[in-house]
Design a protein around this motif. Sequence first.
Motif, PDB file in Angstrom:
ATOM      1  N   UNK A  23       0.741  14.513  -2.778  1.00  0.00           N
ATOM      2  CA  UNK A  23       2.189  13.571  -2.976  1.00  0.00           C
ATOM      3  C   UNK A  23       1.705  12.118  -2.178  1.00  0.00           C
ATOM      4  N   UNK A  24       2.725  11.298  -2.483  1.00  0.00           N
ATOM      5  CA  UNK A  24       2.504  10.039  -1.690  1.00  0.00           C
ATOM      6  C   UNK A  24       3.013  10.481  -0.200  1.00  0.00           C
ATOM      7  N   UNK A  25       2.703   9.697   0.838  1.00  0.00           N
ATOM      8  CA  UNK A  25       3.014   9.888   2.037  1.00  0.00           C
ATOM      9  C   UNK A  25       3.944   8.879   2.612  1.00  0.00           C
ATOM     10  N   UNK A  26       3.224   7.773   3.143  1.00  0.00           N
ATOM     11  CA  UNK A  26       4.376   6.542   3.553  1.00  0.00           C
ATOM     12  C   UNK A  26       3.726   5.263   2.771  1.00  0.00           C
ATOM     13  N   UNK A  27       4.448   4.325   2.847  1.00  0.00           N
ATOM     14  CA  UNK A  27       4.050   3.035   2.022  1.00  0.00           C
ATOM     15  C   UNK A  27       4.288   1.776   3.110  1.00  0.00           C
ATOM     16  N   UNK A  28       3.360   0.854   2.950  1.00  0.00           N
ATOM     17  CA  UNK A  28       3.744  -0.296   3.873  1.00  0.00           C
ATOM     18  C   UNK A  28       3.085  -1.508   3.224  1.00  0.00           C
ATOM     19  N   UNK A  29       3.790  -2.838   3.624  1.00  0.00           N
ATOM     20  CA  UNK A  29       3.146  -4.118   3.122  1.00  0.00           C
ATOM     21  C   UNK A  29       2.351  -4.931   4.268  1.00  0.00           C
ATOM     22  N   UNK A  30       1.312  -5.351   3.652  1.00  0.00           N
ATOM     23  CA  UNK A  30       0.360  -5.912   4.584  1.00  0.00           C
ATOM     24  C   UNK A  30       0.131  -7.574   4.137  1.00  0.00           C
TER      25      UNK A  30
ATOM     26  N   UNK B  85       0.781  -1.227   0.080  1.00  0.00           N
ATOM     27  CA  UNK B  85       0.106  -0.151  -0.163  1.00  0.00           C
ATOM     28  C   UNK B  85       0.881   1.155  -0.032  1.00  0.00           C
ATOM     29  N   UNK B  86       0.106   2.146  -0.652  1.00  0.00           N
ATOM     30  CA  UNK B  86       1.039   3.636  -0.613  1.00  0.00           C
ATOM     31  C   UNK B  86      -0.023   4.478  -0.111  1.00  0.00           C
ATOM     32  N   UNK B  87       0.224   5.552   0.834  1.00  0.00           N
ATOM     33  CA  UNK B  87      -0.936   6.408   1.306  1.00  0.00           C
ATOM     34  C   UNK B  87      -0.759   7.744   1.025  1.00  0.00           C
ATOM     35  N   UNK B  88      -1.671   8.606   0.901  1.00  0.00           N
ATOM     36  CA  UNK B  88      -1.860  10.165   0.567  1.00  0.00           C
ATOM     37  C   UNK B  88      -2.726  10.433   1.855  1.00  0.00           C
ATOM     38  N   UNK B  89      -2.226  11.916   1.852  1.00  0.00           N
ATOM     39  CA  UNK B  89      -2.957  12.651   2.995  1.00  0.00           C
ATOM     40  C   UNK B  89      -4.566  12.722   2.494  1.00  0.00           C
ATOM     41  N   UNK B  90      -5.362  12.654   3.341  1.00  0.00           N
ATOM     42  CA  UNK B  90      -7.012  12.680   3.153  1.00  0.00           C
ATOM     43  C   UNK B  90      -7.404  14.166   3.473  1.00  0.00           C
ATOM     44  N   UNK B  91      -7.448  14.966   2.541  1.00  0.00           N
ATOM     45  CA  UNK B  91      -7.752  16.399   2.667  1.00  0.00           C
ATOM     46  C   UNK B  91      -8.965  16.841   3.091  1.00  0.00           C
ATOM     47  N   UNK B  92      -9.507  17.483   4.073  1.00  0.00           N
ATOM     48  CA  UNK B  92     -10.869  17.940   4.694  1.00  0.00           C
ATOM     49  C   UNK B  92     -11.396  19.016   3.479  1.00  0.00           C
ATOM     50  N   UNK B  93     -12.118  18.507   2.801  1.00  0.00           N
ATOM     51  CA  UNK B  93     -13.078  19.430   1.662  1.00  0.00           C
ATOM     52  C   UNK B  93     -14.111  18.804   1.575  1.00  0.00           C
TER      53      UNK B  93
END
Length: 340
Positions: free
Chosen positions: A243-250, A127-135
């Motif tokens: 942009x991308x934030x952090x990635x992780x393997x699950x 997985x790669x994450x992105x910030x969820x913006x409040x809008x």
Amino acid sequence: MPVSVMKVTKAEKHPNADSLFVYSMTSIDNFQTQIVANSTNLYEVGDHAIVAQLGSKLKDGTYIEEAKIRGLVSCGMAIGKTDLPLGTDLTDEHCLPVYHVSWPDIELFSTLVRSIRETNTERKLSYVSKVKLHGTNAAIQIHPNGDIICQSRTEILSLTKDYKGFAKWVSDNNEYFQKLVGKELVILYGEWCGTGIEKGVALSQIGKKIFAVFAIQYGGMFDINPKTIRNFLPENDNVYVIPFFHSIHLDFANLLDAQIQEMNSWVRDVEACDPFVKEFFNISGLGEGLVFYPLPDNVDINSEDKILIERSFYKDYVFKAKGEKHKVAKHKDPVQIDPE
């Protein structure tokens, strides 16, 4: 051309269903797509067929998206045989001129885990994450004929039926979006956010409204790579790319507490100080959370190429995690396997 005449270049029985057939359809410019169809219309190699491609919406309301049928992927719909020449555009005859394309719902991690367990589809995923913006979720459809259509998460918007000024902003920037017109339907998905959209977050302090793009849809595929999204979009003072934030393997068959804790720490960091707003506007303040995007196997998130995700794959495995001040259900942690 969402609906056009294509040539049947391969036809065979579905290996897992007696009443289904698998076809390869080839366009006039040698684009090839696989379609799984029933026996209502049978095609032979060399036939011309009317094909609705991914991202089109037929007049009966059917939205054409990628589907997995008895184990095989189908990327369109064969409507019937025709004697018309290869490449004939039949969009106007078969499709709605204006239609809403929904962005798939994003579930909480606990809901995703429960669904995976119930369907016995545990697997290893990156997985790669992105910030969820409040809008507010918003999208812009860019059609090959030059039509620019904007929408909220639930409906088409216009100057007479606007939402927080998004349709007016798109209309005012029509010349900008015309630069993106190409041979296929393209949809920009993003967050309409900033001052005057939502209150009490870092984004509300930036002094303007912006459209922050997190994905682009080409046919039935989403490109989530910030690099290729940025390269596709011309410069505009109010258009940003998340942009991308952090990635992780699950491994969903063996989820580890350490991984859950790590994801929770990321969400808490975002809530304490929205990194998107800090990077682009140098403002510190409250953020909402993260969206975790599933990655196809062997994808490098540092790639200079598009990172394409099939719509159905995205729907099956994407999840979100909100900070404490944005959660609807007051669970102990943003990311949990079994919430109390």
